[in-house]
Scaffold this active site. Structure first.
Site, PDB file in Angstrom:
ATOM      1  N   HIS A 128      70.457  32.896  80.496  1.00 44.20           N
ATOM      2  CA  HIS A 128      69.637  33.739  79.573  1.00 44.20           C
ATOM      3  C   HIS A 128      68.198  33.809  79.927  1.00 44.20           C
ATOM      4  CE1 HIS A 128      68.178  35.016  75.408  1.00 44.20           C
ATOM      5  NE2 HIS A 128      67.124  34.330  75.937  1.00 44.20           N
ATOM      6  N   GLU A 129      67.604  32.553  80.409  1.00 42.20           N
ATOM      7  CA  GLU A 129      66.287  32.684  80.883  1.00 42.20           C
ATOM      8  C   GLU A 129      66.302  33.193  82.457  1.00 42.20           C
ATOM      9  OE1 GLU A 129      64.307  31.816  79.041  1.00 42.20           O
ATOM     10  OE2 GLU A 129      65.408  30.494  77.355  1.00 42.20           O
TER      11      GLU A 129
ATOM     12  N   THR B  35      72.529  49.068  75.597  1.00 44.73           N
ATOM     13  CA  THR B  35      72.706  48.083  74.589  1.00 44.73           C
ATOM     14  C   THR B  35      72.529  48.807  73.202  1.00 44.73           C
ATOM     15  OG1 THR B  35      70.363  47.503  75.075  1.00 44.73           O
ATOM     16  CG2 THR B  35      71.885  46.249  76.292  1.00 44.73           C
TER      17      THR B  35
ATOM     18  N   VAL C  71      66.544  49.126  77.913  1.00 51.36           N
ATOM     19  CA  VAL C  71      67.876  49.313  78.438  1.00 51.36           C
ATOM     20  C   VAL C  71      68.667  50.197  77.510  1.00 51.36           C
ATOM     21  CG1 VAL C  71      69.790  48.318  79.165  1.00 51.36           C
ATOM     22  CG2 VAL C  71      67.927  46.930  79.371  1.00 51.36           C
TER      23      VAL C  71
ATOM     24  N   ASP D 142      76.892  29.306  74.276  1.00 44.06           N
ATOM     25  CA  ASP D 142      77.326  29.682  75.460  1.00 44.06           C
ATOM     26  C   ASP D 142      78.957  30.086  75.313  1.00 44.06           C
ATOM     27  OD1 ASP D 142      74.947  28.605  76.330  1.00 44.06           O
ATOM     28  OD2 ASP D 142      75.779  27.097  77.743  1.00 44.06           O
TER      29      ASP D 142
ATOM     30  N   LEU E 252      65.289  25.497  73.979  1.00 43.01           N
ATOM     31  CA  LEU E 252      66.308  25.017  75.183  1.00 43.01           C
ATOM     32  C   LEU E 252      65.632  25.377  76.337  1.00 43.01           C
ATOM     33  CD1 LEU E 252      69.452  26.325  73.444  1.00 43.01           C
ATOM     34  CD2 LEU E 252      68.186  24.250  73.001  1.00 43.01           C
ATOM     35  N   GLY E 253      64.769  26.447  76.458  1.00 41.04           N
ATOM     36  CA  GLY E 253      64.258  27.012  77.871  1.00 41.04           C
ATOM     37  C   GLY E 253      63.461  28.042  77.754  1.00 41.04           C
TER      38      GLY E 253
ATOM     39  N   ASP F 252      64.860  46.789  74.201  1.00 44.22           N
ATOM     40  CA  ASP F 252      64.808  45.728  75.152  1.00 44.22           C
ATOM     41  C   ASP F 252      64.904  46.767  76.509  1.00 44.22           C
ATOM     42  OD1 ASP F 252      67.209  47.256  75.240  1.00 44.22           O
ATOM     43  OD2 ASP F 252      68.787  45.506  75.495  1.00 44.22           O
TER      44      ASP F 252
ATOM     45  N   HIS G 128      65.160  40.345  75.147  1.00 42.01           N
ATOM     46  CA  HIS G 128      66.117  40.104  74.149  1.00 42.01           C
ATOM     47  C   HIS G 128      66.868  41.305  73.624  1.00 42.01           C
ATOM     48  CE1 HIS G 128      63.711  36.102  73.342  1.00 42.01           C
ATOM     49  NE2 HIS G 128      64.804  35.823  73.963  1.00 42.01           N
TER      50      HIS G 128
END
Length: 704
Positions: A226-227, A257, A254, A290, A186-187, A252, A236
């Site tokens: 997202h991108e 999360t 972070v 989405d 998708l991207g 990730d 991710h």
């Protein structure tokens, strides 16, 4: 540093399943790491710079990012195939700003366990207004490159390098048709610190924005969200560990999360548990649809902003590319609707300040059907990036098809502004009747008369039982009468018969955040014999109707199943409140209360009101000057101070600017505190209610 080493190791050992299904950002990084081993050391340096910036912190200021969209096509006509429209591109820009700044209404669906994690990026994506030569420009550039579709190698070696604008001055976003190793993708994005000739985000053309051709499940523009997260240095959420045997090992980078075994798809239900934690699959950096993802965490915000400040400082400094000095942008005509029904038309314009300076004066030059130009002035003080509404004088038009044309001119008394291409627009509409403007609001109808209110009507297609004034029952025991529908009468079976109660026409133009509320009481006869109530709105005098609300059976019920005729007590009523903000500039609007019979029981309706935020209709027990909220603004709690005559218990409800309820509870005494620490920084509406009516509506501001 351990986190980035672990993240890069995870990417290098990544299997290809996830990448072929959704996003090729980490696949692209993996290939570049394999082709250029020295990049691994460079990315460690980049990560150290990000970590240093995170430790240093950043001011809570909005970071402006100038964007240029590159629409790549193969000679297709504008609006055909991958040569997507400007409207679709602009809807993507709006979606990015909603998602990154928590303007998206669906954050209300965040499970309570994760609400403390909800972060606000405080970034503003804006179309670049100057090209690389300094000429005024739309922010969208189209490239006919003679290629039907693109795989990743072609895009990386030809497509992007041949079209990219200076990435230190512009954030480049490409849209194109995919093929080859991008089939099913998708991207994809490029992480910070990599090749400057390919820096940016690439989106599949049917995953862009919220209008135009869109891939099923990706209709909200969140593939780009997202991108762009990747472009800001976010990985991710499951850490790209590649599944067994490394699952739960990846990071990730972070801290807040939760650890997660693998990615999620579709629309999972909460909770999902793996790696000894509830999974945050509704995060933008997962692969769900989405409509199922709607948040970044505070930790992701800290990392992304540090990445921008440390790796893309030149781009942020070039944010002046975003705005012209003076630019009034015509957005559209809110009124009339496509079909109008009053010859006394009230046109309403929406416009935005896209410049750097406030707009204090503006003129609208307009004409109907190419006739004589007329001019109407607007006075105010509209700050940059803000939107305003502009009511033109009432115009008399005849029945039939018409077109109204608008041109915005003389902003701040300067004649043409700096960008005239977004100053004009037109709208076609059909005048179906020669009525007059609706009655002004607020409106309150409690059916205390023996006849229908003036200009209200009943639609009874079968000529049998229908809505009627009920002289023995009133809502909450405080009124004497209501209007009701008898679905119970056993003399005949009324199943599937539909009767409507239609209100008079009302004028909402200028009403501040209007809403419709009404009281209803109902008991189903049984699980198989129950009735339905629908509420509709019409902007064209009943030629077409938009459904606002529907409930039936146990959902509609205010009393359990009853096989005898239902007579509600004072406690067997409920109040329904419908947000009319989408219609706040309608000069003619009417409502229909519809009973669809299932041969169930009596349905009662009372106290139909059109109100406005900040305007109360009934104030029996409490005067407005006797109520205050302190402190305001606040960060942790708001104390409600009421007068001695206030009656308790009292319900409170807090709404966001989308009209959604975000907090509710009960007050039992004066000077009681409401904990608002869980709410995000924003302006909210707080509403107090006791058993009689809405007593107080006010605004409060949350600032953490």
């Amino acid at each position: 540093m351990k986190k980035i080493l672990l993240a890069l190791f995870s990417i290098l050992s990544l299997n290809s399943f996830a990448q072929s299904h959704y996003c090729a950002a980490t696949e692209n990084l993996k290939d570049q790491l394999r082709l250029n081993p020295s990049l691994y050391l460079h990315l460690q340096e980049v990560e150290q710079q990000i970590q240093d910036q995170m430790a240093a912190g950043s001011r809570a200021a909005v970071l402006n990012i100038p964007v240029v969209f590159h629409v790549i096509h193969n000679g297709d006509a504008y609006g055909t195939g991958e040569n997507i429209t400007d409207e679709q591109v602009l809807s993507q820009l709006d979606a990015l700003n909603r998602d990154f700044n928590n303007w998206n209404a669906d954050t209300i669906n965040l499970p309570s366990v994760f609400k403390p994690l909800l972060g606000n990026m405080q970034v503003s994506f804006c179309l670049a207004r100057f090209d690389e030569s300094g000429n005024i420009f739309s922010g969208i550039v189209r490239h006919d490159l003679g290629v039907t579709a693109w795989d990743r190698t072609a895009m990386e070696t030809t497509g992007k390098p041949s079209t990219i604008w200076n990435p230190n001055q512009y954030f480049n976003i490409w849209t194109a048709r995919f093929t080859g190793d991008l089939n099913g993708v998708l991207g994809y994005a490029q992480f910070p610190g990599m090749n400057p000739t390919t820096d940016g985000v690439v989106l599949r053309y049917d995953c862009v924005g919220t209008v135009g051709p869109r891939n099923i499940g990706n209709e909200l523009g969140r593939v780009a969200t997202h991108e762009v997260g990747h472009w800001m240095g976010l990985y991710h959420i499951w850490g790209d560990d590649g599944g067994e045997p490394n699952e739960c090992v990846g990071s990730d980078s972070v801290g807040d999360t939760p650890n997660q075994r693998i990615e999620f798809y579709g629309r999972p239900t909460h909770p999902q548990v793996s790696c000894s934690a509830q999974n945050l699959f509704m995060n933008y950096m997962d692969y769900v649809d989405d409509s199922a993802k709607f948040m970044f965490t505070n930790g992701q915000v800290t990392r992304a902003r540090a990445s921008l400040l440390s790796q893309r400082g030149q781009l942020l400094a070039a944010s002046s590319n975003c705005n012209l000095n003076l630019d009034a942008e015509y957005i559209g005509l809110l009124s009339p609707s496509d079909t109008a029904c009053t010859n006394n038309m009230l046109p309403v314009i929406q416009f935005r300040n896209n410049g750097k300076v406030p707009i204090t004066y503006l003129e609208a030059i307009y004409s109907i059907d190419g006739g004589t130009n007329k001019t109407a002035p607007w006075y105010g003080n509209l700050s940059p990036r803000q939107t305003a509404y502009f009511s033109l004088p009432i115009e008399a038009v005849s029945m039939g098809a018409h077109t109204i044309s608008i041109f915005l001119y003389n902003a701040n008394s300067r004649g043409n502004d700096d960008y005239t291409s977004n100053d004009n627009g037109s709208k076609s509409f059909y005048m179906s009747g020669l009525g007059s403007l609706g009655t002004g609001t607020p409106m309150s109808e409690n059916f205390e008369s023996s006849v229908l209110p003036t200009n209200w009507s009943i639609v009874n297609p079968n000529g049998d039982r229908t809505w009627s004034i009920n002289t023995t029952v009133g809502a909450y025991g405080t009124s004497a009468q209501c209007i009701s529908f008898d679905n119970f009468d056993i003399s005949s079976n009324p199943t599937n018969r539909i009767d409507g109660l239609i209100t008079a026409s009302y004028n909402l133009a200028g009403t501040n955040f209007p809403y419709l509320d009404f009281d209803v009481a109902y008991a189903p006869r049984s699980s198989t014999r129950n009735d339905t109530m629908n509420v509709y709105a019409s902007l064209d005098c009943g030629h077409s109707w938009t459904k606002l609300w529907k409930q039936g059976g146990t959902e509609l019920a205010t009393q359990t199943e009853l096989n005898t005729l239902f007579y509600p007590t004072s406690s067997q009523w409920k109040t329904v409140r419908l947000d009319l903000t989408p219609f706040m500039y309608a000069s003619t609007i009417e409502f229909k209360f519809e009973n669809k019979s299932g041969w169930g029981n009596m349905l009662y309706l009372d106290n139909v009101n059109i109100r406005s935020y900040g305007v109360g209709i009934q104030q029996e027990e409490m005067k407005f000057d006797q109520v205050s909220f302190y402190p305001n603004p606040t960060s942790t709690y708001v104390e409600v101070q009421t007068g001695e005559s206030a009656l308790f218990p009292m319900q409170y409800e807090i709404y966001n600017t989308f009209g959604q309820s975000v907090l509710q509870g009960t007050l039992t005494k004066n000077q009681e505190k409401i904990d608002v620490s869980s709410l995000q920084n924003a302006c909210y509406i707080i509403q107090l209610q006791n058993t009689h009516a809405f007593q107080k509506i006010s605004k409060i501001t949350i600032t953490h």
